[in-house]
Design a protein around this motif. Structure first.
Motif, PDB file in Angstrom:
ATOM      1  N   THR A  56      41.894 -16.304  41.278  1.00 53.34           N
ATOM      2  CA  THR A  56      40.805 -16.944  40.534  1.00 53.34           C
ATOM      3  C   THR A  56      39.672 -17.413  41.448  1.00 53.34           C
ATOM      4  O   THR A  56      38.549 -17.610  40.983  1.00 53.34           O
ATOM      5  CB  THR A  56      41.324 -18.151  39.730  1.00 53.34           C
ATOM      6  OG1 THR A  56      42.005 -19.039  40.623  1.00 53.34           O
ATOM      7  CG2 THR A  56      42.274 -17.700  38.637  1.00 53.34           C
ATOM      8  N   ASP A  57      39.956 -17.598  42.753  1.00 53.41           N
ATOM      9  CA  ASP A  57      38.895 -18.017  43.666  1.00 53.41           C
ATOM     10  C   ASP A  57      37.812 -16.956  43.771  1.00 53.41           C
ATOM     11  O   ASP A  57      36.632 -17.267  43.963  1.00 53.41           O
ATOM     12  CB  ASP A  57      39.473 -18.276  45.067  1.00 53.41           C
ATOM     13  CG  ASP A  57      40.359 -19.509  45.102  1.00 53.41           C
ATOM     14  OD1 ASP A  57      40.167 -20.385  44.250  1.00 53.41           O
ATOM     15  OD2 ASP A  57      41.239 -19.576  45.981  1.00 53.41           O
ATOM     16  N   LEU A  58      38.199 -15.686  43.689  1.00 50.43           N
ATOM     17  CA  LEU A  58      37.234 -14.604  43.813  1.00 50.43           C
ATOM     18  C   LEU A  58      36.587 -14.273  42.473  1.00 50.43           C
ATOM     19  O   LEU A  58      35.374 -14.073  42.394  1.00 50.43           O
ATOM     20  CB  LEU A  58      37.929 -13.357  44.380  1.00 50.43           C
ATOM     21  CG  LEU A  58      37.021 -12.225  44.865  1.00 50.43           C
ATOM     22  CD1 LEU A  58      36.107 -12.699  45.984  1.00 50.43           C
ATOM     23  CD2 LEU A  58      37.868 -11.048  45.349  1.00 50.43           C
ATOM     24  N   LYS A  59      37.387 -14.252  41.438  1.00 49.67           N
ATOM     25  CA  LYS A  59      36.839 -13.901  40.121  1.00 49.67           C
ATOM     26  C   LYS A  59      36.090 -15.060  39.489  1.00 49.67           C
ATOM     27  O   LYS A  59      35.164 -14.870  38.701  1.00 49.67           O
ATOM     28  CB  LYS A  59      37.977 -13.451  39.197  1.00 49.67           C
ATOM     29  CG  LYS A  59      37.500 -12.868  37.880  1.00 49.67           C
ATOM     30  CD  LYS A  59      38.676 -12.324  37.072  1.00 49.67           C
ATOM     31  CE  LYS A  59      38.191 -11.706  35.766  1.00 49.67           C
ATOM     32  NZ  LYS A  59      39.306 -11.148  34.973  1.00 49.67           N
ATOM     33  N   GLY A  60      36.463 -16.271  39.852  1.00 50.85           N
ATOM     34  CA  GLY A  60      35.842 -17.450  39.262  1.00 50.85           C
ATOM     35  C   GLY A  60      36.809 -18.158  38.325  1.00 50.85           C
ATOM     36  O   GLY A  60      37.925 -17.687  38.073  1.00 50.85           O
ATOM     37  N   ILE A  61      36.360 -19.275  37.805  1.00 51.26           N
ATOM     38  CA  ILE A  61      37.196 -20.088  36.917  1.00 51.26           C
ATOM     39  C   ILE A  61      36.701 -19.942  35.473  1.00 51.26           C
ATOM     40  O   ILE A  61      35.500 -20.092  35.211  1.00 51.26           O
ATOM     41  CB  ILE A  61      37.144 -21.567  37.338  1.00 51.26           C
ATOM     42  CG1 ILE A  61      37.686 -21.708  38.763  1.00 51.26           C
ATOM     43  CG2 ILE A  61      37.950 -22.431  36.380  1.00 51.26           C
ATOM     44  CD1 ILE A  61      37.572 -23.102  39.317  1.00 51.26           C
ATOM     45  N   PRO A  62      37.602 -19.650  34.521  1.00 53.28           N
ATOM     46  CA  PRO A  62      37.159 -19.501  33.121  1.00 53.28           C
ATOM     47  C   PRO A  62      36.857 -20.864  32.497  1.00 53.28           C
ATOM     48  O   PRO A  62      37.530 -21.856  32.781  1.00 53.28           O
ATOM     49  CB  PRO A  62      38.367 -18.842  32.455  1.00 53.28           C
ATOM     50  CG  PRO A  62      39.533 -19.280  33.276  1.00 53.28           C
ATOM     51  CD  PRO A  62      39.039 -19.392  34.689  1.00 53.28           C
ATOM     52  N   PHE A  63      35.808 -20.896  31.673  1.00 55.12           N
ATOM     53  CA  PHE A  63      35.496 -22.121  30.927  1.00 55.12           C
ATOM     54  C   PHE A  63      34.883 -21.731  29.585  1.00 55.12           C
ATOM     55  O   PHE A  63      34.431 -20.593  29.389  1.00 55.12           O
ATOM     56  CB  PHE A  63      34.561 -23.032  31.733  1.00 55.12           C
ATOM     57  CG  PHE A  63      33.152 -22.521  31.837  1.00 55.12           C
ATOM     58  CD1 PHE A  63      32.157 -22.980  30.967  1.00 55.12           C
ATOM     59  CD2 PHE A  63      32.800 -21.581  32.799  1.00 55.12           C
ATOM     60  CE1 PHE A  63      30.857 -22.515  31.059  1.00 55.12           C
ATOM     61  CE2 PHE A  63      31.502 -21.124  32.892  1.00 55.12           C
ATOM     62  CZ  PHE A  63      30.524 -21.587  32.027  1.00 55.12           C
ATOM     63  N   PHE A  64      34.845 -22.685  28.678  1.00 57.07           N
ATOM     64  CA  PHE A  64      34.322 -22.430  27.331  1.00 57.07           C
ATOM     65  C   PHE A  64      32.836 -22.768  27.289  1.00 57.07           C
ATOM     66  O   PHE A  64      32.421 -23.867  27.660  1.00 57.07           O
ATOM     67  CB  PHE A  64      35.085 -23.276  26.305  1.00 57.07           C
ATOM     68  CG  PHE A  64      34.566 -23.122  24.903  1.00 57.07           C
ATOM     69  CD1 PHE A  64      34.796 -21.949  24.188  1.00 57.07           C
ATOM     70  CD2 PHE A  64      33.836 -24.142  24.301  1.00 57.07           C
ATOM     71  CE1 PHE A  64      34.318 -21.811  22.887  1.00 57.07           C
ATOM     72  CE2 PHE A  64      33.356 -23.997  23.007  1.00 57.07           C
ATOM     73  CZ  PHE A  64      33.597 -22.826  22.296  1.00 57.07           C
ATOM     74  N   ASP A  65      32.036 -21.779  26.846  1.00 56.67           N
ATOM     75  CA  ASP A  65      30.597 -21.988  26.696  1.00 56.67           C
ATOM     76  C   ASP A  65      30.344 -22.404  25.246  1.00 56.67           C
ATOM     77  O   ASP A  65      30.467 -21.590  24.326  1.00 56.67           O
ATOM     78  CB  ASP A  65      29.851 -20.694  27.014  1.00 56.67           C
ATOM     79  CG  ASP A  65      28.338 -20.874  26.922  1.00 56.67           C
ATOM     80  OD1 ASP A  65      27.877 -21.970  26.560  1.00 56.67           O
ATOM     81  OD2 ASP A  65      27.614 -19.909  27.225  1.00 56.67           O
ATOM     82  N   PRO A  66      29.946 -23.675  24.989  1.00 56.06           N
ATOM     83  CA  PRO A  66      29.783 -24.153  23.605  1.00 56.06           C
ATOM     84  C   PRO A  66      28.633 -23.470  22.874  1.00 56.06           C
ATOM     85  O   PRO A  66      28.644 -23.386  21.656  1.00 56.06           O
ATOM     86  CB  PRO A  66      29.521 -25.652  23.788  1.00 56.06           C
ATOM     87  CG  PRO A  66      29.025 -25.795  25.181  1.00 56.06           C
ATOM     88  CD  PRO A  66      29.702 -24.736  25.975  1.00 56.06           C
ATOM     89  N   SER A  68      27.546 -20.156  23.247  1.00 57.89           N
ATOM     90  CA  SER A  68      27.942 -18.828  22.779  1.00 57.89           C
ATOM     91  C   SER A  68      29.307 -18.844  22.102  1.00 57.89           C
ATOM     92  O   SER A  68      29.710 -17.867  21.484  1.00 57.89           O
ATOM     93  CB  SER A  68      27.981 -17.838  23.947  1.00 57.89           C
ATOM     94  OG  SER A  68      28.966 -18.233  24.897  1.00 57.89           O
ATOM     95  N   ARG A  69      30.008 -20.004  22.246  1.00 64.93           N
ATOM     96  CA  ARG A  69      31.350 -20.164  21.714  1.00 64.93           C
ATOM     97  C   ARG A  69      32.266 -19.043  22.225  1.00 64.93           C
ATOM     98  O   ARG A  69      33.044 -18.452  21.478  1.00 64.93           O
ATOM     99  CB  ARG A  69      31.334 -20.203  20.184  1.00 64.93           C
ATOM    100  CG  ARG A  69      30.505 -21.343  19.615  1.00 64.93           C
ATOM    101  CD  ARG A  69      30.618 -21.423  18.102  1.00 64.93           C
ATOM    102  NE  ARG A  69      31.985 -21.717  17.678  1.00 64.93           N
ATOM    103  CZ  ARG A  69      32.530 -22.935  17.699  1.00 64.93           C
ATOM    104  NH1 ARG A  69      31.824 -23.979  18.131  1.00 64.93           N
ATOM    105  NH2 ARG A  69      33.777 -23.114  17.286  1.00 64.93           N
ATOM    106  N   GLN A  70      32.105 -18.755  23.534  1.00 64.33           N
ATOM    107  CA  GLN A  70      32.929 -17.740  24.177  1.00 64.33           C
ATOM    108  C   GLN A  70      33.470 -18.277  25.498  1.00 64.33           C
ATOM    109  O   GLN A  70      32.903 -19.199  26.093  1.00 64.33           O
ATOM    110  CB  GLN A  70      32.109 -16.469  24.463  1.00 64.33           C
ATOM    111  CG  GLN A  70      31.668 -15.719  23.209  1.00 64.33           C
ATOM    112  CD  GLN A  70      30.859 -14.491  23.575  1.00 64.33           C
ATOM    113  OE1 GLN A  70      30.150 -14.491  24.578  1.00 64.33           O
ATOM    114  NE2 GLN A  70      30.957 -13.460  22.760  1.00 64.33           N
TER     115      GLN A  70
END
Length: 331
Positions: A56-66, A68-70
């Motif tokens: 995940t350090d290379l790909k990044g950390i997933p989070f919720f975008d309010p 776009s609700r994605q």
């Protein structure tokens, strides 16, 4: 391939945006050469150790975008983002990274993007790693990842190392010793359990120890801790001839000095004179005159050292006389 050929090849691959992988045993300067290529091209250099990262350090950390609700990925801050920048992204020890981390590098290497992140157009990718038989902590590189690189293998070559050493100001005693016993420059045995062994990197540590002012009895143990006991004992034995070296300043001023004919003394004298001439090309005529007072093989050794440093022999007023005397040794 040698260091100079590797550097030239990498420059072309970087300009063509072709990912390259540099293979080689530990301690021979793989990362230093890539950094020098970046400096030569006038671009940035980012050293990224994949073995220290999680997937995940290379790909990044997933989070919720309010908005776009994605779910989206937040790219890591250590990767370059300036679209106007130019540089080399160096993935060092890539095959020491766990397979999951290597897998996350697939898309970055081939497609120049991973997750939400895209590598700026001005950046190129170069990777490096130890070979599987080098006793390092490495994972077999998956064929899909290996197929994404142009593979180059770096070899250790004494003349190339000496050219670097003269420019870096390495002590002439160390250059002289490795000229006298060239097999000591690199002696890595993957089957040996020794912790310390001679490599260009560990010899650079030894050079710093020589300049540190350590007492001789302490110096032996310290150098042995870098290059191994056998090589350290050889170096300490060679250093004993320093007291028999003529006064270089007097020699270069044209004053008479007795020159010991011990091959170790002559080898050390050659390295010391070459270093002086490299630092001050105005001394070339006098150095060539001095070489004519040496046994033929050492006169030729000195001239070859000078040529490897880029000094033009033909510009010396002494060169024609030198060739008349020693040309038969150059055939």
């Amino acid at each position: 391939m040698t260091a100079s050929r590797l550097a030239s090849t990498l420059e072309r691959l970087v300009e063509a945006k072709l990912p390259a992988f540099v293979w080689g045993p530990p301690g021979i300067g793989k990362s230093s050469i890539v950094a020098q290529v970046a400096e030569s091209l006038g671009v940035e250099f980012l050293d990224l150790r994949l073995a220290l990262l999680d997937p995940t350090d290379l790909k990044g950390i997933p989070f919720f975008d309010p908005q776009s609700r994605q779910g989206v990925w937040a790219p890591p801050s250590f990767l370059p983002t300036d679209s106007e920048s130019r540089g080399i992204l160096f993935l060092d020890e890539i095959n020491s990274a766990p397979p999951a981390v290597q897998a996350s590098a697939y898309q970055l290497v081939l497609d120049r993007k991973v997750g939400e992140y895209e590598l700026p157009e001005g950046w190129s990718i170069v990777a490096a790693g130890n070979r599987e038989n080098d006793r390092g902590v490495v994972y077999r590189m998956p064929p899909p990842l290996a197929n994404r690189f142009v593979h180059l293998e770096l070899e250790v070559e004494l003349s190339e190392w000496k050219r670097w050493a003269y420019g870096a100001g390495v002590s002439p005693e160390l250059i002289g010793y490795l000229s006298f016993e060239p097999e000591r420059l690199f002696a890595f045995d993957s089957q040996s359990g020794e912790k310390a062994f001679p490599t260009p990197r560990s010899w650079s540590f030894a050079d710093r120890m020589l300049r540190s002012g350590l007492e001789p009895e302490m110096l032996l143990e310290a150098v042995a801790g870098a290059v191994g006991r056998e090589a350290a004992v050889g170096l300490m034995s060679f250093l004993q001839v320093r007291e028999r070296l003529p006064d270089l300043d007097r020699l270069l001023r044209g004053e008479k000095e007795v020159i010991d004919e011990d091959p170790r003394v002559l080898t050390l004298l050659v390295s010391a004179l070459a270093q002086r001439a490299a630092a001050d090309p105005g001394l070339l005529d006098r150095v060539l005159e001095l070489s004519m007072e040496l046994p033929g093989e050492f006169a030729v050794m000195l001239v070859r050292e000078l040529q490897s440093l880029g000094l033009e022999m033909e510009e010396s007023t002494v060169w024609e006389r030198w060739v008349e005397r020693f040309s038969f040794l150059l055939e």
